[in-house]
Write a protein that holds these residues in place. Structure first.
Motif, short mmCIF file in Angstrom:
data_model
loop_
_atom_site.label_atom_id
_atom_site.label_comp_id
_atom_site.label_asym_id
_atom_site.label_seq_id
_atom_site.Cartn_x
_atom_site.Cartn_y
_atom_site.Cartn_z
N SER A 1 -11.34 2.20 4.37
CA SER A 1 -10.35 1.36 5.03
C SER A 1 -10.58 1.32 6.54
O SER A 1 -10.45 0.25 7.16
CB SER A 1 -8.93 1.86 4.75
N THR B 1 -10.65 -3.33 -2.15
CA THR B 1 -9.91 -2.99 -0.93
C THR B 1 -8.64 -2.22 -1.26
O THR B 1 -8.36 -1.19 -0.64
CB THR B 1 -9.57 -4.27 -0.14
N ALA C 1 -7.61 1.67 -0.21
CA ALA C 1 -6.57 1.78 0.81
C ALA C 1 -5.40 2.66 0.39
O ALA C 1 -4.54 2.95 1.22
CB ALA C 1 -6.06 0.39 1.18
N GLY D 1 -6.17 -0.07 6.34
CA GLY D 1 -6.35 -1.20 5.44
C GLY D 1 -5.44 -2.35 5.80
O GLY D 1 -5.84 -3.52 5.77
N TYR E 1 0.84 -1.21 0.00
CA TYR E 1 0.00 0.00 0.00
C TYR E 1 0.87 1.25 0.00
O TYR E 1 0.60 2.21 -0.71
CB TYR E 1 -0.91 0.03 1.22
N SER F 1 -5.32 5.75 5.43
CA SER F 1 -6.11 4.72 4.76
C SER F 1 -5.30 3.45 4.58
O SER F 1 -5.81 2.34 4.81
CB SER F 1 -6.59 5.21 3.39
#
Length: 179
Positions: free
Chosen positions: A149, A138, A142, A83, A15, A79
């Motif tokens: 998230s 998702t 995220a 997440g 991420y 986020s």
């Protein structure tokens, strides 16, 4: 807990690498400004999300984009953080429930052993949580400024607490012993 930390580390690393550098489409500009000024973005206002992301904007206030302050990156990092926590909670939930299911079959534990059983549960928890973490919906939410998230994290937490309660409904949770 090894499944939790592994899932959190892997999903947060990906991420972080794919994080949006600044404002993106949808409501991200409005949400970033609401977080930076501790305001109300739009109804319903997302008060818990706003407070948590406001903390992220204060902690990472030094981050700039092309020489300008960039609160949107800090909120997107929040986020990504939540997440990754949702992924970790999913991993521990699957790992623990898998272990309980395997232990309910007495012959299975005798046949494969507790060490192999633990490894199977760890691998299945990690695999399932990473499938969740890197699913298109998702992952897309995220890495941008969005509220989903944190909602996924709270949902995973509620499911985890419901599972813990289902296993031992009369037991008092250890983190509530001081009450």
């Amino acid at each position: 807990w090894a499944a939790f930390w592994t899932a959190v580390a892997v999903s947060f690393a990906v991420y972080f690498y794919t994080l949006a550098p600044t404002v993106t489409l949808e409501d991200s500009g409005e949400l970033a400004v609401g977080s930076d000024h501790l305001g109300v973005p739009h109804p319903p206002g997302y008060p818990i999300w706003t407070i948590m992301t406001w903390l992220f904007t204060r902690i990472f206030a030094f981050v700039t984009f092309r020489g300008q302050p960039n609160p949107a990156w800090s909120v997107a990092l929040a986020s990504a953080f939540f997440g990754a926590l949702a992924s970790g909670i999913t991993a521990i939930l699957i790992c623990r429930s898998g272990r309980d299911m395997l232990r309910s079959l007495k012959r299975t534990t005798e046949l494969i052993g507790e060490r192999s059983e633990g490894l199977i549960c760890w691998a299945s928890g990690i695999a399932a949580s990473l499938v969740f973490a890197f699913s298109p919906v998702t992952w897309s939410q995220a890495v941008i400024v969005e509220v989903y998230s944190l909602n996924a994290f709270f949902l995973a937490l509620v499911l985890f607490f419901a599972y813990v309660w289902m296993r031992r409904p009369s037991a008092r949770p250890t983190f509530l012993t001081w009450l």
